[in-house]
Each structure stands twice: as C-alpha cells, then as structure tokens.
Design a protein around this motif. Structure first.
Motif, PDB file in Angstrom:
ATOM      1  N   VAL A   1       0.856  -1.185   0.000  1.00 51.60           N
ATOM      2  CA  VAL A   1       0.000   0.000   0.000  1.00 51.60           C
ATOM      3  C   VAL A   1       0.893   1.235   0.000  1.00 51.60           C
ATOM      4  CG1 VAL A   1      -1.770   1.248   1.310  1.00 51.60           C
ATOM      5  CG2 VAL A   1      -1.845  -1.239   1.194  1.00 51.60           C
ATOM      6  N   THR A   2       0.581   2.176  -0.866  1.00 53.04           N
ATOM      7  CA  THR A   2       1.335   3.434  -0.945  1.00 53.04           C
ATOM      8  C   THR A   2       0.899   4.372   0.184  1.00 53.04           C
ATOM      9  OG1 THR A   2      -0.313   4.501  -2.343  1.00 53.04           O
ATOM     10  CG2 THR A   2       1.456   3.262  -3.470  1.00 53.04           C
ATOM     11  N   ASP A   3       1.591   5.485   0.309  1.00 54.61           N
ATOM     12  CA  ASP A   3       1.200   6.486   1.308  1.00 54.61           C
ATOM     13  C   ASP A   3      -0.225   6.973   1.046  1.00 54.61           C
ATOM     14  OD1 ASP A   3       3.655   6.241   2.559  1.00 54.61           O
ATOM     15  OD2 ASP A   3       4.516   8.036   1.620  1.00 54.61           O
ATOM     16  N   ASP A   4      -0.571   7.213  -0.224  1.00 55.15           N
ATOM     17  CA  ASP A   4      -1.945   7.611  -0.552  1.00 55.15           C
ATOM     18  C   ASP A   4      -2.925   6.510  -0.186  1.00 55.15           C
ATOM     19  OD1 ASP A   4      -1.305  10.125  -1.470  1.00 55.15           O
ATOM     20  OD2 ASP A   4      -1.326   9.572  -3.593  1.00 55.15           O
ATOM     21  N   GLY A   5      -2.528   5.268  -0.414  1.00 57.44           N
ATOM     22  CA  GLY A   5      -3.385   4.139  -0.049  1.00 57.44           C
ATOM     23  C   GLY A   5      -3.623   4.061   1.447  1.00 57.44           C
ATOM     24  N   VAL A   6      -2.591   4.312   2.230  1.00 63.37           N
ATOM     25  CA  VAL A   6      -2.725   4.323   3.693  1.00 63.37           C
ATOM     26  C   VAL A   6      -3.699   5.428   4.105  1.00 63.37           C
ATOM     27  CG1 VAL A   6      -1.516   4.790   5.873  1.00 63.37           C
ATOM     28  CG2 VAL A   6      -0.486   3.269   4.159  1.00 63.37           C
ATOM     29  N   ARG A   7      -3.552   6.600   3.492  1.00 60.26           N
ATOM     30  CA  ARG A   7      -4.437   7.730   3.814  1.00 60.26           C
ATOM     31  C   ARG A   7      -5.897   7.382   3.510  1.00 60.26           C
ATOM     32  NH1 ARG A   7      -6.761  10.920   0.736  1.00 60.26           N
ATOM     33  NH2 ARG A   7      -5.472  10.516  -1.096  1.00 60.26           N
ATOM     34  N   VAL A   8      -6.150   6.798   2.332  1.00 60.86           N
ATOM     35  CA  VAL A   8      -7.518   6.435   1.944  1.00 60.86           C
ATOM     36  C   VAL A   8      -8.047   5.317   2.835  1.00 60.86           C
ATOM     37  CG1 VAL A   8      -8.890   5.394   0.087  1.00 60.86           C
ATOM     38  CG2 VAL A   8      -7.320   7.265  -0.421  1.00 60.86           C
ATOM     39  N   LEU A   9      -7.202   4.348   3.127  1.00 62.74           N
ATOM     40  CA  LEU A   9      -7.632   3.243   3.982  1.00 62.74           C
ATOM     41  C   LEU A   9      -7.947   3.727   5.393  1.00 62.74           C
ATOM     42  CD1 LEU A   9      -8.186   0.238   3.960  1.00 62.74           C
ATOM     43  CD2 LEU A   9      -5.767  -0.170   4.387  1.00 62.74           C
ATOM     44  N   ASP A  10      -7.130   4.620   5.921  1.00 62.75           N
ATOM     45  CA  ASP A  10      -7.406   5.195   7.244  1.00 62.75           C
ATOM     46  C   ASP A  10      -8.726   5.961   7.243  1.00 62.75           C
ATOM     47  OD1 ASP A  10      -5.087   4.105   8.273  1.00 62.75           O
ATOM     48  OD2 ASP A  10      -3.947   5.997   8.215  1.00 62.75           O
ATOM     49  N   ALA A  11      -8.977   6.732   6.186  1.00 60.70           N
ATOM     50  CA  ALA A  11     -10.240   7.469   6.083  1.00 60.70           C
ATOM     51  C   ALA A  11     -11.421   6.499   5.996  1.00 60.70           C
ATOM     52  CB  ALA A  11     -10.222   8.401   4.871  1.00 60.70           C
ATOM     53  N   ALA A  12     -11.256   5.428   5.244  1.00 58.91           N
ATOM     54  CA  ALA A  12     -12.320   4.423   5.120  1.00 58.91           C
ATOM     55  C   ALA A  12     -12.597   3.775   6.470  1.00 58.91           C
ATOM     56  CB  ALA A  12     -11.936   3.369   4.089  1.00 58.91           C
ATOM     57  N   GLU A  13     -11.550   3.478   7.216  1.00 58.25           N
ATOM     58  CA  GLU A  13     -11.726   2.858   8.533  1.00 58.25           C
ATOM     59  C   GLU A  13     -12.415   3.803   9.509  1.00 58.25           C
ATOM     60  OE1 GLU A  13      -7.762   1.454   9.289  1.00 58.25           O
ATOM     61  OE2 GLU A  13      -8.088  -0.340   8.061  1.00 58.25           O
ATOM     62  N   GLN A  14     -12.129   5.099   9.410  1.00 60.96           N
ATOM     63  CA  GLN A  14     -12.820   6.078  10.255  1.00 60.96           C
ATOM     64  C   GLN A  14     -14.305   6.130   9.909  1.00 60.96           C
ATOM     65  OE1 GLN A  14     -10.676   9.746   9.718  1.00 60.96           O
ATOM     66  NE2 GLN A  14      -9.005   9.120  11.051  1.00 60.96           N
ATOM     67  N   ARG A  15     -14.605   6.116   8.627  1.00 61.16           N
ATOM     68  CA  ARG A  15     -16.008   6.140   8.188  1.00 61.16           C
ATOM     69  C   ARG A  15     -16.724   4.851   8.611  1.00 61.16           C
ATOM     70  NH1 ARG A  15     -16.861   9.450   2.752  1.00 61.16           N
ATOM     71  NH2 ARG A  15     -15.459  11.169   3.185  1.00 61.16           N
ATOM     72  N   LEU A  16     -16.034   3.721   8.505  1.00 61.93           N
ATOM     73  CA  LEU A  16     -16.630   2.461   8.927  1.00 61.93           C
ATOM     74  C   LEU A  16     -16.908   2.474  10.425  1.00 61.93           C
ATOM     75  CD1 LEU A  16     -17.544  -0.448   8.448  1.00 61.93           C
ATOM     76  CD2 LEU A  16     -15.134  -1.144   8.683  1.00 61.93           C
ATOM     77  N   ALA A  17     -15.978   3.002  11.212  1.00 61.85           N
ATOM     78  CA  ALA A  17     -16.181   3.073  12.654  1.00 61.85           C
ATOM     79  C   ALA A  17     -17.395   3.941  12.997  1.00 61.85           C
ATOM     80  CB  ALA A  17     -14.929   3.612  13.344  1.00 61.85           C
ATOM     81  N   ALA A  18     -17.544   5.074  12.312  1.00 63.30           N
ATOM     82  CA  ALA A  18     -18.701   5.942  12.551  1.00 63.30           C
ATOM     83  C   ALA A  18     -19.992   5.243  12.144  1.00 63.30           C
ATOM     84  CB  ALA A  18     -18.534   7.258  11.784  1.00 63.30           C
TER      85      ALA A  18
END
Length: 145
Positions: free
Chosen positions: A97-114
């Motif tokens: 996973v690239t740095d951009d991929g990590v950023r998108v994945l982290d954002a997705a995980e935050q949205r999933l948690a909400a």
C-alpha cells in the motif's frame, strides 16, 4: 376470511439479508466517496496487513478469482493506492500500500467506525449477536478444531 394469505413465519435468514443490504448500501456510499468499492477496500486492507501478498493468497482471502484480484489490484495501482514492485512479466508480484493508499484506507476505517457506531446504536442486540460470527458463521464465532 379475506383473500389475504397469512403472514409468513419469521425467517432469521431473510431478516439478516434485509438488514445486511441496508448496511451494505450505507458502506458502499461512504467508500464510493473515497473512490473505493467494498471489494477494493477489502483488498487494500489485506495488502496493508500482509505486504508482499501473492495474488493467489489475496484472491483466496477475498473469495474471488485470481483474475478478479488482478483486475481490482490494477485499478488500485492506477489510482496510486497500491504499488506493485514486479521486476518483470511473469515474476511474482510484491504488492504494498502506498502512502496515498494508507491515507484512503485510514479514512475508510474512520467512516466504517462511525457507521458501525450509528448502526449499532439502532440495533445493539443484533450487533452483539453478530460479534465474532465472521470468524466462522456456522458456529457462532467458535472455530471448530
């Protein structure tokens, strides 16, 4: 007696599928805003948790064909979310996973948690009953040995 038929008996399967469709639509909407699908989100998560994962293992974990894994990963590479350090055609891929991929994945995980918090608040009993079932849906979470 009217021409109406009696209400069918309660079906946990039909009820769970109905609830699942609603929750999946909400997740799809959240992921789409990040440029992901549910499948791509899962693949990205597998690649992050297992850098260098093979396409065969990625496909097995995702329950898709190797060809589908290649297609989906190609789109993640094209989007800059995954890097494929394949030296040459026919060589084993080394996915990460690239740095951009990590950023998108982290954002997705935050949205999933909400989303989890919101939906669990409305169906706490169901959420509690489902906890751990993805490990082995036929034994209620307990793995058979």
């Amino acid at each position: 007696m009217s021409g109406r038929s009696a209400r069918p008996p309660f079906s946990p399967v039909v009820s769970l599928l109905t609830v699942s469709a609603v929750w999946e639509a909400r997740l799809d909407q959240e992921l789409r805003e990040l440029g992901l699908t549910t499948r791509k989100y899962g693949l990205l998560g597998h690649i992050r948790s297992t850098p260098g994962i093979s396409f065969s293992e990625l496909a097995r974990r995702s329950r898709i064909t190797v060809q589908s894994a290649h297609t989906a990963v190609r789109s993640l590479v094209d989007a800059g979310l995954v890097a494929d350090a394949t030296a040459h055609a026919g060589a084993a891929s080394v996915l990460r996973v690239t740095d951009d991929g990590v950023r998108v994945l982290d954002a997705a995980e935050q949205r999933l948690a909400a989303l989890d918090a919101e939906l669990t608040a409305g169906a706490a009993g169901l959420s509690e009953a489902l906890e751990g079932m993805h490990d082995d849906p036929f034994t209620g979470g307990a793995r058979q040995r």
